[in-house]
Design an enzyme around this catalytic site. Structure first.
Site, mmCIF file in Angstrom:
data_model
loop_
_atom_site.group_PDB
_atom_site.id
_atom_site.type_symbol
_atom_site.label_atom_id
_atom_site.label_comp_id
_atom_site.label_asym_id
_atom_site.label_seq_id
_atom_site.Cartn_x
_atom_site.Cartn_y
_atom_site.Cartn_z
ATOM 1 N N HIS A 171 6.938 0.683 8.367
ATOM 2 C CA HIS A 171 7.406 -0.203 7.289
ATOM 3 C C HIS A 171 8.903 -0.075 7.041
ATOM 4 O O HIS A 171 9.492 -0.941 6.392
ATOM 5 C CB HIS A 171 6.654 0.080 5.984
ATOM 6 C CG HIS A 171 5.186 -0.189 6.062
ATOM 7 N ND1 HIS A 171 4.673 -1.428 6.366
ATOM 8 C CD2 HIS A 171 4.116 0.632 5.902
ATOM 9 C CE1 HIS A 171 3.347 -1.369 6.392
ATOM 10 N NE2 HIS A 171 2.978 -0.126 6.114
ATOM 11 N N ASP A 209 -1.814 -0.090 13.454
ATOM 12 C CA ASP A 209 -2.063 0.349 12.079
ATOM 13 C C ASP A 209 -2.701 -0.816 11.306
ATOM 14 O O ASP A 209 -2.484 -1.983 11.632
ATOM 15 C CB ASP A 209 -0.727 0.750 11.433
ATOM 16 C CG ASP A 209 -0.879 1.371 10.059
ATOM 17 O OD1 ASP A 209 -0.811 2.613 9.979
ATOM 18 O OD2 ASP A 209 -1.052 0.626 9.061
ATOM 19 N N HIS A 234 -1.876 -1.904 8.504
ATOM 20 C CA HIS A 234 -0.839 -2.660 7.796
ATOM 21 C C HIS A 234 0.202 -3.193 8.777
ATOM 22 O O HIS A 234 0.588 -2.489 9.717
ATOM 23 C CB HIS A 234 -0.158 -1.759 6.758
ATOM 24 C CG HIS A 234 -1.113 -1.124 5.788
ATOM 25 N ND1 HIS A 234 -1.658 0.132 5.995
ATOM 26 C CD2 HIS A 234 -1.641 -1.590 4.632
ATOM 27 C CE1 HIS A 234 -2.469 0.428 4.988
ATOM 28 N NE2 HIS A 234 -2.482 -0.601 4.155
ATOM 29 N N ASP A 256 -5.824 3.806 10.054
ATOM 30 C CA ASP A 256 -6.400 3.279 8.805
ATOM 31 C C ASP A 256 -7.245 2.026 9.032
ATOM 32 O O ASP A 256 -7.674 1.386 8.059
ATOM 33 C CB ASP A 256 -5.313 3.045 7.737
ATOM 34 C CG ASP A 256 -4.030 2.469 8.280
ATOM 35 O OD1 ASP A 256 -3.992 2.049 9.458
ATOM 36 O OD2 ASP A 256 -3.038 2.433 7.519
HETATM 37 C C1 OKP Z 1 1.445 2.700 5.093
HETATM 38 B B1 OKP Z 1 0.959 2.627 6.517
HETATM 39 C C2 OKP Z 1 -2.411 1.984 -2.238
HETATM 40 C C3 OKP Z 1 -1.354 0.913 -2.223
HETATM 41 C C4 OKP Z 1 -0.823 0.677 -0.838
HETATM 42 C C5 OKP Z 1 1.218 0.900 0.488
HETATM 43 C C6 OKP Z 1 0.438 1.168 1.732
HETATM 44 C C7 OKP Z 1 1.312 1.684 2.817
HETATM 45 C C8 OKP Z 1 0.594 1.963 4.091
HETATM 46 N N1 OKP Z 1 -2.236 2.834 -3.357
HETATM 47 N N2 OKP Z 1 0.533 1.101 -0.747
HETATM 48 O O1 OKP Z 1 1.025 1.357 7.096
HETATM 49 O O2 OKP Z 1 -0.336 3.182 6.743
HETATM 50 ZN ZN ZN Z 2 -1.249 1.521 7.435
#
Ligand code: OKP
Ligand code: ZN
Length: 344
Positions: free
Chosen positions: A163, A199, A201, A288
């Protein structure tokens, strides 16, 4: 498989992140990497090495100088504001959106925290810079090993990176390890490098860093940003711009997506990478997508990750794996090492 293990990762240990109007315990915890390391050792999978140290100048192919300067001094500035700040992490609370200026570098620390960040979920701690910096060394070491003839290398590090943009942190990320690995492969003379981000996200930082370039192809399979973080990037119509048009490809999938559909999408992404003519691959390896992940919405099972590793190996490319997300802490070691074992 060579693993470069970030021996300083636990220096970064955020206390709280902003979530739904409350400060809640961080999901991105040191135990994540501890579990992966333990599982690598238990299965005797390859060699575990400390990273080679790289000069800060190795970061400048990806990140802006003013952002690097900020990160390096941020903790000291935070504590200088108030000695009591040493007991709490720094979080941003104001951002220069749209009509506000981001060319001016304010003197105010909170203003610079916002200028250089994208969310209030990413605490900056006393050890963040040292941990992120050693993590970047892991990614660079893995890239150099692969450029030097290793079939595959794994950067086992946290905080994650995908990110983080050229000049901002967020989504638990500070330095973009996958982007640093890809740039290092380019600098070693490999002309066409692909980044595959699996990932849950979307890797908004990585995409943005290479969006106008035709030498680094970025493709990502992730939760649909209409409902999933990072919300503001990762849509299917983002194809690259300028010289980079045609060198970016996103595969947003709905919450609840299972392995059959996910794997079919992986085959499509790998076909794009082959068509691009990639000579090396960087995998942003987020775990994830697992059904038990507490902040994500796909439903891959532990055994599926062996198949993922096999599918990646069939691409037949020298490969750098970079550890990203994965918050089902008890299972993250099994799942990540399943990918690597399947690949081997
Ligand atoms: C980072 B990576 C949960 C809210 C989500 C941001 C997620 C970041 C993910 N409390 N906040 O891509 O695994
Ligand atoms: Zn993620």
């Amino acid at each position: 498989m060579l693993t470069y293990y970030n021996h300083l990762h636990s220096q970064h240990q955020g206390k709280l992140e902003m979530f739904r109007g409350q400060l809640v315990p961080c999901f991105e915890v040191p135990a994540r990497v501890d579990h992966v390391l333990a599982e690598l050792k238990a299965r005797k999978l390859g060699t575990i090495l400390p990273p080679e140290p790289f000069d800060d100048s190795a970061l400048k192919g990806v990140h802006s100088q003013r952002y690097l300067d900020f990160l390096a001094s941020a903790w000291d500035e935070w504590v200088a504001l108030d000695p009591a700040n040493a007991q709490r992490d720094a979080l941003p609370s104001v951002w220069p959106v749209r009509s506000l200026r981001s060319d001016v570098l304010p003197a105010n620390f909170a203003a610079r925290m916002g200028l250089f960040s994208m969310d209030a979920g990413t605490p900056l701690t006393e050890g963040t810079w040292d941990a992120a910096r050693a993590g970047a060394d892991c990614a660079l070491s893995a890239a150099l090993a692969v450029a030097g003839g290793e079939r595959a290398a794994f950067a086992l590090t946290r905080p994650p990176g995908h990110h983080a943009g050229a000049d901002f942190f967020g989504g638990y990320c500070f330095l973009n390890n996958a982007a640093l690995a890809a740039q290092a492969l380019r600098d070693q003379g490999i002309e066409r490098v692909a980044i595959l981000d699996i990932d849950y996200h979307h890797g908004n930082g990585t995409q943005a860093i290479f969006y106008e370039r035709s030498d680094v192809y970025f493709t990502s399979i992730h939760g649909d940003p209409h409902t999933e973080y990072p919300f503001y990037l990762g849509y299917a119509d983002e194809l690259g711009a300028g010289a980079g048009l045609g060198f970016n490809r996103n595969w947003p999938l709905p919450r609840g997506t299972g392995f059959e559909v996910w794997r079919a999408t992986l085959q499509q992404a790998l076909a794009c990478i082959a068509e691009f003519g990639a000579q090396a691959l960087v995998v942003s390896l987020g775990m994830d997508t697992f059904v038990g992940d507490p902040i994500s919405g796909f439903s891959l099972q532990s055994a599926d990750y062996l198949q993922v590793g096999e599918d990646l190996a069939k691409a037949g490319l020298p490969t750098v794996f970079v550890f990203e997300g994965g918050y089902a802490v008890a299972e993250v070691g099994t799942n990540a090492v399943n990918v690597l074992q399947g690949f081997d």
